[in-house]
Design a protein around this motif. Structure first.
Motif, PDB file in Angstrom:
ATOM      1  N   SER A 119      32.375   9.803  20.153  1.00 42.06           N
ATOM      2  CA  SER A 119      32.067   8.648  19.507  1.00 42.06           C
ATOM      3  C   SER A 119      31.628   8.223  20.633  1.00 42.06           C
ATOM      4  O   SER A 119      32.767   7.417  21.542  1.00 42.06           O
ATOM      5  N   LEU A 120      30.299   7.202  20.858  1.00 39.86           N
ATOM      6  CA  LEU A 120      29.757   7.007  22.303  1.00 39.86           C
ATOM      7  C   LEU A 120      28.318   6.082  22.177  1.00 39.86           C
ATOM      8  O   LEU A 120      27.709   6.505  21.194  1.00 39.86           O
ATOM      9  N   LEU A 121      28.158   5.284  23.032  1.00 38.46           N
ATOM     10  CA  LEU A 121      26.910   4.334  22.880  1.00 38.46           C
ATOM     11  C   LEU A 121      25.807   4.234  23.813  1.00 38.46           C
ATOM     12  O   LEU A 121      26.377   5.356  24.760  1.00 38.46           O
ATOM     13  N   VAL A 122      24.761   5.498  24.033  1.00 35.77           N
ATOM     14  CA  VAL A 122      23.907   5.550  24.960  1.00 35.77           C
ATOM     15  C   VAL A 122      23.280   4.823  24.886  1.00 35.77           C
ATOM     16  O   VAL A 122      22.927   3.226  24.516  1.00 35.77           O
ATOM     17  N   PRO A 123      22.464   4.275  26.331  1.00 36.25           N
ATOM     18  CA  PRO A 123      21.586   3.627  27.080  1.00 36.25           C
ATOM     19  C   PRO A 123      20.590   3.260  26.024  1.00 36.25           C
ATOM     20  O   PRO A 123      20.100   1.716  26.382  1.00 36.25           O
ATOM     21  N   SER A 124      19.898   4.432  24.693  1.00 39.28           N
ATOM     22  CA  SER A 124      19.264   3.364  24.877  1.00 39.28           C
ATOM     23  C   SER A 124      19.490   2.760  23.074  1.00 39.28           C
ATOM     24  O   SER A 124      17.700   1.536  22.237  1.00 39.28           O
TER      25      SER A 124
ATOM     26  N   LEU B 210      34.876  10.328  30.812  1.00 39.33           N
ATOM     27  CA  LEU B 210      35.772   8.260  30.900  1.00 39.33           C
ATOM     28  C   LEU B 210      35.357   7.511  30.056  1.00 39.33           C
ATOM     29  O   LEU B 210      35.545   6.739  30.053  1.00 39.33           O
ATOM     30  N   LEU B 211      33.885   7.471  29.872  1.00 40.94           N
ATOM     31  CA  LEU B 211      33.246   6.703  28.721  1.00 40.94           C
ATOM     32  C   LEU B 211      33.265   7.527  26.861  1.00 40.94           C
ATOM     33  O   LEU B 211      32.698   6.037  26.478  1.00 40.94           O
ATOM     34  N   GLY B 212      33.594   8.442  26.723  1.00 38.45           N
ATOM     35  CA  GLY B 212      33.632   8.673  25.784  1.00 38.45           C
ATOM     36  C   GLY B 212      35.153   7.856  24.872  1.00 38.45           C
ATOM     37  O   GLY B 212      35.556   7.833  25.555  1.00 38.45           O
ATOM     38  N   SER B 213      34.839   7.950  23.806  1.00 37.98           N
ATOM     39  CA  SER B 213      36.243   8.032  22.925  1.00 37.98           C
ATOM     40  C   SER B 213      35.716   8.884  21.354  1.00 37.98           C
ATOM     41  O   SER B 213      35.270   9.500  20.957  1.00 37.98           O
ATOM     42  N   ALA B 214      37.380   9.681  20.532  1.00 35.74           N
ATOM     43  CA  ALA B 214      37.173  10.192  19.639  1.00 35.74           C
ATOM     44  C   ALA B 214      38.070   9.419  18.342  1.00 35.74           C
ATOM     45  O   ALA B 214      39.327   8.735  19.519  1.00 35.74           O
ATOM     46  N   VAL B 215      37.990  10.196  17.479  1.00 38.09           N
ATOM     47  CA  VAL B 215      38.818  10.290  16.577  1.00 38.09           C
ATOM     48  C   VAL B 215      39.553  11.713  16.487  1.00 38.09           C
ATOM     49  O   VAL B 215      39.015  12.562  16.557  1.00 38.09           O
TER      50      VAL B 215
ATOM     51  N   SER C 251      42.246   6.654  17.215  1.00 38.76           N
ATOM     52  CA  SER C 251      41.407   6.714  17.949  1.00 38.76           C
ATOM     53  C   SER C 251      42.021   6.282  19.892  1.00 38.76           C
ATOM     54  O   SER C 251      42.525   5.620  19.663  1.00 38.76           O
ATOM     55  N   THR C 252      41.028   7.886  20.188  1.00 36.06           N
ATOM     56  CA  THR C 252      41.777   7.788  21.607  1.00 36.06           C
ATOM     57  C   THR C 252      40.266   8.355  22.384  1.00 36.06           C
ATOM     58  O   THR C 252      39.322   7.943  21.544  1.00 36.06           O
ATOM     59  N   SER C 253      40.677   7.688  23.616  1.00 33.31           N
ATOM     60  CA  SER C 253      39.499   8.201  24.698  1.00 33.31           C
ATOM     61  C   SER C 253      39.525  10.023  24.447  1.00 33.31           C
ATOM     62  O   SER C 253      40.735  10.472  24.141  1.00 33.31           O
ATOM     63  N   GLU C 254      38.321  10.113  25.302  1.00 33.47           N
ATOM     64  CA  GLU C 254      37.798  11.827  25.094  1.00 33.47           C
ATOM     65  C   GLU C 254      39.267  12.621  25.915  1.00 33.47           C
ATOM     66  O   GLU C 254      38.967  13.646  25.508  1.00 33.47           O
ATOM     67  N   LEU C 255      39.250  12.255  27.113  1.00 32.99           N
ATOM     68  CA  LEU C 255      40.355  12.758  27.377  1.00 32.99           C
ATOM     69  C   LEU C 255      42.029  13.000  27.116  1.00 32.99           C
ATOM     70  O   LEU C 255      42.704  14.285  26.775  1.00 32.99           O
ATOM     71  N   GLN C 256      42.488  11.813  26.196  1.00 34.79           N
ATOM     72  CA  GLN C 256      43.661  11.962  25.341  1.00 34.79           C
ATOM     73  C   GLN C 256      43.141  13.241  23.788  1.00 34.79           C
ATOM     74  O   GLN C 256      44.231  13.463  23.888  1.00 34.79           O
ATOM     75  N   ALA C 257      42.217  13.214  23.711  1.00 35.32           N
ATOM     76  CA  ALA C 257      41.335  14.446  22.536  1.00 35.32           C
ATOM     77  C   ALA C 257      41.938  15.711  22.934  1.00 35.32           C
ATOM     78  O   ALA C 257      42.722  16.730  22.123  1.00 35.32           O
ATOM     79  N   HIS C 258      41.907  15.659  23.893  1.00 33.32           N
ATOM     80  CA  HIS C 258      41.468  17.082  24.993  1.00 33.32           C
ATOM     81  C   HIS C 258      43.297  17.422  24.332  1.00 33.32           C
ATOM     82  O   HIS C 258      44.500  18.720  24.403  1.00 33.32           O
ATOM     83  N   LEU C 259      43.846  16.432  25.313  1.00 37.41           N
ATOM     84  CA  LEU C 259      44.939  16.235  26.037  1.00 37.41           C
ATOM     85  C   LEU C 259      45.796  16.141  24.060  1.00 37.41           C
ATOM     86  O   LEU C 259      47.006  17.458  24.407  1.00 37.41           O
ATOM     87  N   LEU C 260      45.464  16.250  23.444  1.00 38.14           N
ATOM     88  CA  LEU C 260      46.459  16.178  22.250  1.00 38.14           C
ATOM     89  C   LEU C 260      46.050  17.649  21.331  1.00 38.14           C
ATOM     90  O   LEU C 260      46.829  18.590  20.844  1.00 38.14           O
ATOM     91  N   LEU C 261      45.190  17.235  21.398  1.00 37.77           N
ATOM     92  CA  LEU C 261      44.674  19.351  20.836  1.00 37.77           C
ATOM     93  C   LEU C 261      45.588  20.376  21.514  1.00 37.77           C
ATOM     94  O   LEU C 261      46.289  21.699  20.866  1.00 37.77           O
TER      95      LEU C 261
END
Length: 199
Positions: A146-151, A37-42, A55-65
């Motif tokens: 694409s995502l942002l890691v805590p570091s 839920l925290l990831g995004s995708a292209v 530009s989609t969420s990771e879930l949306q990328a799975h759905l489209l594929l």
């Protein structure tokens, strides 16, 4: 392994695994828990008029594929597959929460200007198809996660490998991470003033 409906998601799963490997090599002492839920995708939509990047969420990328091998998919099929992927039965305690995340992702794709169209026939569950001209052939191609890691590292995981860069070096990556963060905030509070958002 993903259920058959999401068989075309292996490109995303491989990118996640590669990203995890790079991350663990740098932070071996940390326990990595993936949060889709925290990831995004292209993803790139290849159609008769050319190609479009979304530009989609990771879930949306799975759905489209999934539409690379299915002409139309019902909401019930998406629900069954999403629960199977989580290893849950329909009546499980948290099944409704899991399904709601996928439903929101699907409904956003099928909005007025989204790439999917939905149709309800004879009171049955909605059926989803790619919004395209009659007999038009189109394909979805995963580009990157694409995502942002805590570091403070920006992470770009895609078909060409994994890149780690200090925050600020990749404007597109940071923009996607900010978009994902805003979506998470609005899902929780639904309405925020501009002052509350930037405060």
């Amino acid at each position: 392994a993903p259920p058959p409906l999401f068989a075309t998601s292996f490109s995303i799963i491989e990118s996640r695994a590669e990203w995890a490997g790079v991350y663990k090599s740098k932070y071996a002492h940390r326990k990595l828990a993936w949060q889709p839920l925290l990831g995004s995708a292209v993803v790139q939509w290849n159609h008769s008029r050319g190609a479009s990047e979304l530009s989609t969420s990771e879930l949306q990328a799975h759905l489209l594929l999934a539409f690379n091998v299915h002409h139309e998919i019902s909401g019930g099929e998406f629900q069954t597959a999403s629960l199977a992927w989580e290893g849950l039965a329909t009546g499980a305690a948290n099944a409704q929460a899991i399904v709601s995340h996928w439903r929101r992702a699907l409904d956003a794709l099928a909005s007025e200007h989204g790439p999917l169209a939905s149709e309800v026939r004879d009171g049955a569950d909605a059926t989803y198809t790619v919004r395209s001209a009659p007999n038009e052939q189109s394909m979805w191609e995963f580009n990157h996660l694409s995502l942002l890691v805590p570091s403070g590292w920006d992470v770009l995981a895609g078909a060409n490998g994994v890149e780690l860069a200090r925050g600020g070096q990749d404007t597109e990556t940071r923009a996607l991470a900010i978009d994902a963060a805003l979506v998470r905030l609005l899902k929780r509070w639904h309405v925020l003033s501009a002052a509350e958002l930037v405060g």
